[in-house]
Scaffold this motif. Structure first.
Motif, mmCIF file in Angstrom:
data_model
loop_
_atom_site.group_PDB
_atom_site.id
_atom_site.type_symbol
_atom_site.label_atom_id
_atom_site.label_comp_id
_atom_site.label_asym_id
_atom_site.label_seq_id
_atom_site.Cartn_x
_atom_site.Cartn_y
_atom_site.Cartn_z
ATOM 1 N N GLN A 52 57.575 40.697 69.058
ATOM 2 C CA GLN A 52 56.220 40.980 68.566
ATOM 3 C C GLN A 52 56.095 42.288 67.785
ATOM 4 O O GLN A 52 55.078 42.530 67.133
ATOM 5 C CB GLN A 52 55.240 41.009 69.749
ATOM 6 N N GLY A 53 57.115 43.147 67.877
ATOM 7 C CA GLY A 53 57.061 44.420 67.148
ATOM 8 C C GLY A 53 56.129 45.442 67.768
ATOM 9 O O GLY A 53 55.730 46.412 67.111
ATOM 10 N N GLU A 54 55.750 45.243 69.037
ATOM 11 C CA GLU A 54 54.842 46.159 69.744
ATOM 12 C C GLU A 54 55.490 46.608 71.047
ATOM 13 O O GLU A 54 56.167 45.796 71.705
ATOM 14 C CB GLU A 54 53.531 45.440 70.103
ATOM 15 N N PRO A 55 55.280 47.875 71.450
ATOM 16 C CA PRO A 55 55.865 48.343 72.712
ATOM 17 C C PRO A 55 55.135 47.789 73.930
ATOM 18 O O PRO A 55 53.921 47.571 73.881
ATOM 19 C CB PRO A 55 55.685 49.865 72.642
ATOM 20 N N PHE A 56 55.886 47.569 74.983
ATOM 21 C CA PHE A 56 55.312 47.180 76.281
ATOM 22 C C PHE A 56 54.285 46.051 76.163
ATOM 23 O O PHE A 56 53.108 46.231 76.474
ATOM 24 C CB PHE A 56 54.709 48.407 76.990
ATOM 25 N N VAL A 57 54.757 44.892 75.710
ATOM 26 C CA VAL A 57 53.885 43.714 75.647
ATOM 27 C C VAL A 57 54.371 42.592 76.564
ATOM 28 O O VAL A 57 53.707 41.575 76.708
ATOM 29 C CB VAL A 57 53.728 43.165 74.208
ATOM 30 N N GLY A 58 55.539 42.772 77.194
ATOM 31 C CA GLY A 58 56.032 41.762 78.145
ATOM 32 C C GLY A 58 55.434 42.002 79.524
ATOM 33 O O GLY A 58 54.380 42.630 79.661
ATOM 34 N N ARG A 59 56.105 41.511 80.550
ATOM 35 C CA ARG A 59 55.582 41.655 81.927
ATOM 36 C C ARG A 59 55.400 43.120 82.303
ATOM 37 O O ARG A 59 54.429 43.494 82.942
ATOM 38 C CB ARG A 59 56.537 40.980 82.925
ATOM 39 N N SER A 60 56.375 43.961 81.912
ATOM 40 C CA SER A 60 56.263 45.379 82.263
ATOM 41 C C SER A 60 55.077 46.027 81.540
ATOM 42 O O SER A 60 54.435 46.935 82.071
ATOM 43 C CB SER A 60 57.565 46.123 81.971
ATOM 44 N N GLY A 61 54.797 45.550 80.347
ATOM 45 C CA GLY A 61 53.669 46.087 79.589
ATOM 46 C C GLY A 61 52.331 45.743 80.223
ATOM 47 O O GLY A 61 51.397 46.555 80.223
ATOM 48 N N ILE A 62 52.236 44.526 80.755
ATOM 49 C CA ILE A 62 50.994 44.119 81.432
ATOM 50 C C ILE A 62 50.755 45.033 82.634
ATOM 51 O O ILE A 62 49.641 45.507 82.867
ATOM 52 C CB ILE A 62 51.067 42.627 81.835
ATOM 53 N N LEU A 63 51.846 45.312 83.371
ATOM 54 C CA LEU A 63 51.730 46.227 84.513
ATOM 55 C C LEU A 63 51.338 47.636 84.053
ATOM 56 O O LEU A 63 50.455 48.270 84.627
ATOM 57 C CB LEU A 63 53.051 46.257 85.303
ATOM 58 N N LEU A 64 52.002 48.106 82.995
ATOM 59 C CA LEU A 64 51.679 49.442 82.481
ATOM 60 C C LEU A 64 50.208 49.525 82.085
ATOM 61 O O LEU A 64 49.516 50.492 82.432
ATOM 62 C CB LEU A 64 52.582 49.778 81.279
ATOM 63 N N ASP A 65 49.719 48.525 81.362
ATOM 64 C CA ASP A 65 48.317 48.541 80.927
ATOM 65 C C ASP A 65 47.364 48.589 82.129
ATOM 66 O O ASP A 65 46.330 49.264 82.081
ATOM 67 C CB ASP A 65 48.006 47.327 80.038
#
Ligand code: URA
Ligand code: SF4
Length: 190
Positions: A52-65
């Motif tokens: 997707q060209g964006e940081p932290f958009v997978g499962r770890s990104g959902i948690l981070l958000d």
């Protein structure tokens, strides 16, 4: 040095400074508010980020958000999120020292343009490069110290929390510590 983030992004999007360019689908430059007072730094793009060209958009990104939202932070509003390397290391291996060396000037330039008050390293790789080569996240997470006028600290990488959820409460404590520090040293985050 580039004079704004967009100019830097354009340069990085075509970078071939290290071999990671050959296997990438997309450069993951970074995301968020370039005027943020708080900068989060991860390791490098994973599979979803590469797609997707964006940081932290997978499962770890959902948690981070979610963890960001718990202390009223958001990449759409008041933080910036970047990585040590901008292209995905194959099979999510750690970036090699020579790959970090090839890429680190982009992060330095991002940091200068943002001029953050606080930098939060997400996980061991960023912490060992940016804080201390012997940094131990399990022992030193949540401690912030000033370095060159910027408060630097680290917390667990969200992917590590997905593998080991027992550390989630400790990670959340780090975010509450961060919230206190923001209240002390930041002017327009909250
Ligand atoms: N892990 C990272 O370190 N960075 C990302 O952007 C995604 C997952
Ligand atoms: Fe360039 Fe960094 Fe990508 Fe290597 S990882 S090709 S240095 S942008």
């Amino acid at each position: 040095m580039e004079k704004d983030m967009e100019q830097l992004r354009q340069k990085v999007l075509t970078c071939q400074n290290c071999p990671l360019w050959e296997t990438r689908q997309n450069v993951v430059f970074g995301a968020g508010n370039p005027n943020a007072e708080v900068l989060f730094i991860g390791e490098g793009p994973g599979e979803q980020e590469d797609k997707q060209g964006e940081p932290f958009v997978g499962r770890s990104g959902i948690l981070l958000d979610k963890m960001l939202a718990a202390i009223d932070l958001s990449r759409d509003k008041n933080v910036y999120i970047a990585n040590m390397v901008k292209c995905r290391p194959p099979k999510n291996r750690d970036p090699k020292p020579e790959e970090v060396a090839a890429c680190i000037d982009y992060l330095r330039c991002q940091t200068r343009l943002i001029s953050p008050k606080i930098i939060v390293c997400l996980g061991r790789v960023a912490a060992q490069y940016l804080i201390s080569p012997t940094f131990k996240v399990t022992q030193q997470h949540g401690q912030f110290h000033q370095k060159n006028g910027i408060y630097m600290g680290a917390t667990f990488h969200p992917s590590a929390l997905l593998r080991n959820p027992a550390n989630k409460p400790a990670a959340m404590e780090d975010f509450f510590t961060l919230r206190e520090l923001i209240r002390e040293v930041c002017q327009h985050t909250y």
